[in-house]
Design a protein around this motif. Structure first.
Motif, PDB file in Angstrom:
ATOM      1  N   MET A  95      -2.932  -7.045  -4.088  1.00  0.00           N
ATOM      2  CA  MET A  95      -1.295  -7.153  -3.326  1.00  0.00           C
ATOM      3  C   MET A  95      -0.421  -6.102  -3.920  1.00  0.00           C
ATOM      4  O   MET A  95      -0.384  -5.854  -5.215  1.00  0.00           O
ATOM      5  N   ILE A  96       0.360  -5.292  -3.085  1.00  0.00           N
ATOM      6  CA  ILE A  96       1.322  -4.174  -3.634  1.00  0.00           C
ATOM      7  C   ILE A  96       2.516  -4.895  -4.303  1.00  0.00           C
ATOM      8  O   ILE A  96       3.092  -5.968  -3.959  1.00  0.00           O
ATOM      9  N   ASP A  97       2.814  -4.292  -5.471  1.00  0.00           N
ATOM     10  CA  ASP A  97       3.991  -4.741  -6.312  1.00  0.00           C
ATOM     11  C   ASP A  97       5.171  -3.898  -5.902  1.00  0.00           C
ATOM     12  O   ASP A  97       5.416  -2.855  -6.468  1.00  0.00           O
ATOM     13  N   LEU A  98       5.899  -4.360  -4.858  1.00  0.00           N
ATOM     14  CA  LEU A  98       7.164  -3.831  -4.401  1.00  0.00           C
ATOM     15  C   LEU A  98       8.160  -3.895  -5.250  1.00  0.00           C
ATOM     16  O   LEU A  98       8.693  -5.065  -5.491  1.00  0.00           O
ATOM     17  N   GLN A  99       8.676  -2.668  -5.763  1.00  0.00           N
ATOM     18  CA  GLN A  99       9.813  -2.600  -6.761  1.00  0.00           C
ATOM     19  C   GLN A  99      11.226  -2.512  -5.928  1.00  0.00           C
ATOM     20  O   GLN A  99      11.315  -1.653  -5.146  1.00  0.00           O
ATOM     21  N   PRO A 100      12.203  -3.236  -6.441  1.00  0.00           N
ATOM     22  CA  PRO A 100      13.512  -2.751  -5.741  1.00  0.00           C
ATOM     23  C   PRO A 100      14.006  -1.381  -6.043  1.00  0.00           C
ATOM     24  O   PRO A 100      13.458  -0.935  -6.977  1.00  0.00           O
ATOM     25  N   LEU A 101      14.894  -0.971  -5.277  1.00  0.00           N
ATOM     26  CA  LEU A 101      15.602   0.339  -5.434  1.00  0.00           C
ATOM     27  C   LEU A 101      16.488   0.145  -6.531  1.00  0.00           C
ATOM     28  O   LEU A 101      17.400  -0.622  -7.071  1.00  0.00           O
ATOM     29  N   THR A 102      16.546   1.397  -7.397  1.00  0.00           N
ATOM     30  CA  THR A 102      17.461   1.453  -8.226  1.00  0.00           C
ATOM     31  C   THR A 102      18.634   2.301  -7.917  1.00  0.00           C
ATOM     32  O   THR A 102      18.586   3.008  -6.868  1.00  0.00           O
ATOM     33  N   ASP A 103      19.608   2.579  -8.777  1.00  0.00           N
ATOM     34  CA  ASP A 103      20.784   3.708  -8.210  1.00  0.00           C
ATOM     35  C   ASP A 103      20.037   5.081  -8.419  1.00  0.00           C
ATOM     36  O   ASP A 103      20.557   5.792  -7.338  1.00  0.00           O
ATOM     37  N   ASP A 104      19.182   5.200  -9.113  1.00  0.00           N
ATOM     38  CA  ASP A 104      18.545   6.527  -9.226  1.00  0.00           C
ATOM     39  C   ASP A 104      17.876   6.895  -7.958  1.00  0.00           C
ATOM     40  O   ASP A 104      17.855   8.118  -7.136  1.00  0.00           O
ATOM     41  N   ASP A 105      16.940   5.757  -7.261  1.00  0.00           N
ATOM     42  CA  ASP A 105      16.211   5.884  -6.207  1.00  0.00           C
ATOM     43  C   ASP A 105      17.289   6.254  -5.042  1.00  0.00           C
ATOM     44  O   ASP A 105      16.867   6.913  -4.162  1.00  0.00           O
ATOM     45  N   ARG A 150       6.254   6.663  -8.404  1.00  0.00           N
ATOM     46  CA  ARG A 150       6.814   5.760  -7.616  1.00  0.00           C
ATOM     47  C   ARG A 150       7.041   6.307  -6.275  1.00  0.00           C
ATOM     48  O   ARG A 150       7.888   7.345  -6.279  1.00  0.00           O
ATOM     49  N   VAL A 151       6.572   5.670  -5.323  1.00  0.00           N
ATOM     50  CA  VAL A 151       6.792   6.185  -3.994  1.00  0.00           C
ATOM     51  C   VAL A 151       7.773   5.148  -3.229  1.00  0.00           C
ATOM     52  O   VAL A 151       7.369   4.040  -3.174  1.00  0.00           O
ATOM     53  N   ILE A 152       8.878   5.686  -2.926  1.00  0.00           N
ATOM     54  CA  ILE A 152       9.833   4.868  -2.218  1.00  0.00           C
ATOM     55  C   ILE A 152       9.390   4.611  -0.534  1.00  0.00           C
ATOM     56  O   ILE A 152       9.056   5.641   0.034  1.00  0.00           O
ATOM     57  N   LEU A 153       9.223   3.404  -0.150  1.00  0.00           N
ATOM     58  CA  LEU A 153       8.788   3.272   1.321  1.00  0.00           C
ATOM     59  C   LEU A 153       9.835   2.515   1.824  1.00  0.00           C
ATOM     60  O   LEU A 153      10.826   1.764   1.415  1.00  0.00           O
ATOM     61  N   PRO A 154       9.843   2.347   3.402  1.00  0.00           N
ATOM     62  CA  PRO A 154      10.631   1.868   4.194  1.00  0.00           C
ATOM     63  C   PRO A 154      10.351   0.191   4.139  1.00  0.00           C
ATOM     64  O   PRO A 154       9.310   0.067   4.057  1.00  0.00           O
ATOM     65  N   THR A 155      11.467  -0.520   4.247  1.00  0.00           N
ATOM     66  CA  THR A 155      10.943  -1.959   4.261  1.00  0.00           C
ATOM     67  C   THR A 155      12.318  -2.432   5.201  1.00  0.00           C
ATOM     68  O   THR A 155      13.160  -1.861   5.744  1.00  0.00           O
ATOM     69  N   ALA A 156      12.143  -3.833   5.556  1.00  0.00           N
ATOM     70  CA  ALA A 156      13.166  -4.275   6.491  1.00  0.00           C
ATOM     71  C   ALA A 156      14.486  -4.376   5.511  1.00  0.00           C
ATOM     72  O   ALA A 156      15.587  -4.623   6.206  1.00  0.00           O
ATOM     73  N   GLY A 170      15.818  -2.044   3.498  1.00  0.00           N
ATOM     74  CA  GLY A 170      16.214  -0.820   3.271  1.00  0.00           C
ATOM     75  C   GLY A 170      15.130   0.122   2.344  1.00  0.00           C
ATOM     76  O   GLY A 170      15.630   1.051   2.301  1.00  0.00           O
ATOM     77  N   GLY A 171      14.158  -0.533   1.791  1.00  0.00           N
ATOM     78  CA  GLY A 171      13.375   0.156   1.091  1.00  0.00           C
ATOM     79  C   GLY A 171      13.157  -0.538  -0.235  1.00  0.00           C
ATOM     80  O   GLY A 171      13.675  -1.374  -0.723  1.00  0.00           O
ATOM     81  N   GLY A 172      11.889  -0.038  -0.793  1.00  0.00           N
ATOM     82  CA  GLY A 172      11.259  -0.526  -2.068  1.00  0.00           C
ATOM     83  C   GLY A 172      10.431   0.657  -2.580  1.00  0.00           C
ATOM     84  O   GLY A 172      10.172   1.606  -1.626  1.00  0.00           O
ATOM     85  N   ALA A 173       9.864   0.525  -3.759  1.00  0.00           N
ATOM     86  CA  ALA A 173       9.017   1.468  -4.251  1.00  0.00           C
ATOM     87  C   ALA A 173       7.769   0.905  -4.837  1.00  0.00           C
ATOM     88  O   ALA A 173       7.754  -0.208  -5.360  1.00  0.00           O
ATOM     89  N   VAL A 174       6.572   1.683  -4.722  1.00  0.00           N
ATOM     90  CA  VAL A 174       5.306   1.419  -5.313  1.00  0.00           C
ATOM     91  C   VAL A 174       4.956   2.513  -5.848  1.00  0.00           C
ATOM     92  O   VAL A 174       5.247   3.521  -5.766  1.00  0.00           O
ATOM     93  N   LEU A 175       3.735   2.154  -6.739  1.00  0.00           N
ATOM     94  CA  LEU A 175       2.961   3.373  -7.372  1.00  0.00           C
ATOM     95  C   LEU A 175       2.177   4.032  -6.517  1.00  0.00           C
ATOM     96  O   LEU A 175       1.422   3.620  -5.576  1.00  0.00           O
ATOM     97  N   ALA A 176       1.796   5.135  -6.494  1.00  0.00           N
ATOM     98  CA  ALA A 176       0.867   6.009  -5.910  1.00  0.00           C
ATOM     99  C   ALA A 176      -0.300   5.204  -5.609  1.00  0.00           C
ATOM    100  O   ALA A 176      -1.159   5.488  -4.562  1.00  0.00           O
ATOM    101  N   THR A 177      -0.939   4.900  -6.664  1.00  0.00           N
ATOM    102  CA  THR A 177      -2.230   3.941  -6.939  1.00  0.00           C
ATOM    103  C   THR A 177      -2.139   2.884  -5.677  1.00  0.00           C
ATOM    104  O   THR A 177      -3.305   2.600  -5.567  1.00  0.00           O
ATOM    105  N   ASP A 178      -0.845   2.290  -5.441  1.00  0.00           N
ATOM    106  CA  ASP A 178      -0.976   1.062  -4.519  1.00  0.00           C
ATOM    107  C   ASP A 178      -1.122   1.614  -2.953  1.00  0.00           C
ATOM    108  O   ASP A 178      -1.352   0.712  -2.360  1.00  0.00           O
ATOM    109  N   LEU A 179      -1.032   3.004  -2.995  1.00  0.00           N
ATOM    110  CA  LEU A 179      -0.968   3.336  -1.490  1.00  0.00           C
ATOM    111  C   LEU A 179      -2.367   3.529  -1.039  1.00  0.00           C
ATOM    112  O   LEU A 179      -2.803   3.301   0.177  1.00  0.00           O
ATOM    113  N   PRO A 217      -5.484   2.088  -2.662  1.00  0.00           N
ATOM    114  CA  PRO A 217      -6.622   1.394  -3.623  1.00  0.00           C
ATOM    115  C   PRO A 217      -8.051   1.716  -3.314  1.00  0.00           C
ATOM    116  O   PRO A 217      -8.556   1.789  -2.318  1.00  0.00           O
ATOM    117  N   GLU A 218      -8.728   1.629  -4.574  1.00  0.00           N
ATOM    118  CA  GLU A 218     -10.074   1.768  -4.344  1.00  0.00           C
ATOM    119  C   GLU A 218     -10.504   3.239  -3.737  1.00  0.00           C
ATOM    120  O   GLU A 218     -11.481   3.261  -2.935  1.00  0.00           O
TER     121      GLU A 218
END
Length: 135
Positions: free
Chosen positions: A1-11, A109-115, A117-126, A128-129
């Motif tokens: 399962m992908i660990d979607l991180q919330p966006l920061t002010d820097d993001d 960290r790669v910022i992705l679109p979400t319902a 407004g966005g979240g971030a995951v590590l490139a390795t999550d995009l 896997p395997e």
């Protein structure tokens, strides 16, 4: 399962840089979709890029931004985002970009679109395997 991180002010700042870049350099609504991208280095500096649309598969905005960062001496990067022209918002990276991010910057960290407004995951999550290229 992908660990979607919330966006920061820097993001959000990085997203805005990518949006400003694509808005200032768009090819317009003539069927050619322009993308802008922005990447942040560990020192906080940011670098923007724009894609070069071409029927042979010109470089994606993410790759241009990565190349610009490297050309300016940034080797350690923390976050990347791509934004589409014409108000299309945050866009997920294509397969080629995902592979390059995984090979060069697996912990970026790669910022992705979400319902929401966005979240971030590590490139390795995009990818896997997946296959890992090494020079």
């Amino acid at each position: 399962m992908i660990d979607l991180q919330p966006l920061t002010d820097d993001d959000r700042e990085l997203i805005e840089l990518a949006r400003r870049t694509v808005d200032a350099n768009t090819d317009g609504p003539d069927g050619v979709y322009t993308m802008g991208a922005a990447v942040r280095g560990v020192d906080g500096r940011t670098y923007a890029g724009i894609n070069l649309y071409h029927f042979t598969g010109g470089p994606c905005a993410e790759l241009v931004a990565l190349g610009r960062a490297r050309a300016e001496g940034a080797r350690e990067l923390t976050t990347i985002v791509a934004v589409g022209n014409e108000g299309r918002g945050i866009q997920a990276p294509c397969g080629r970009d995902r592979q390059i991010l995984l090979d060069y910057y697996p912990t970026i960290r790669v910022i992705l679109p979400t319902a929401d407004g966005g979240g971030a995951v590590l490139a390795t999550d995009l990818l896997p395997e997946s296959y890992r290229w090494t020079a």
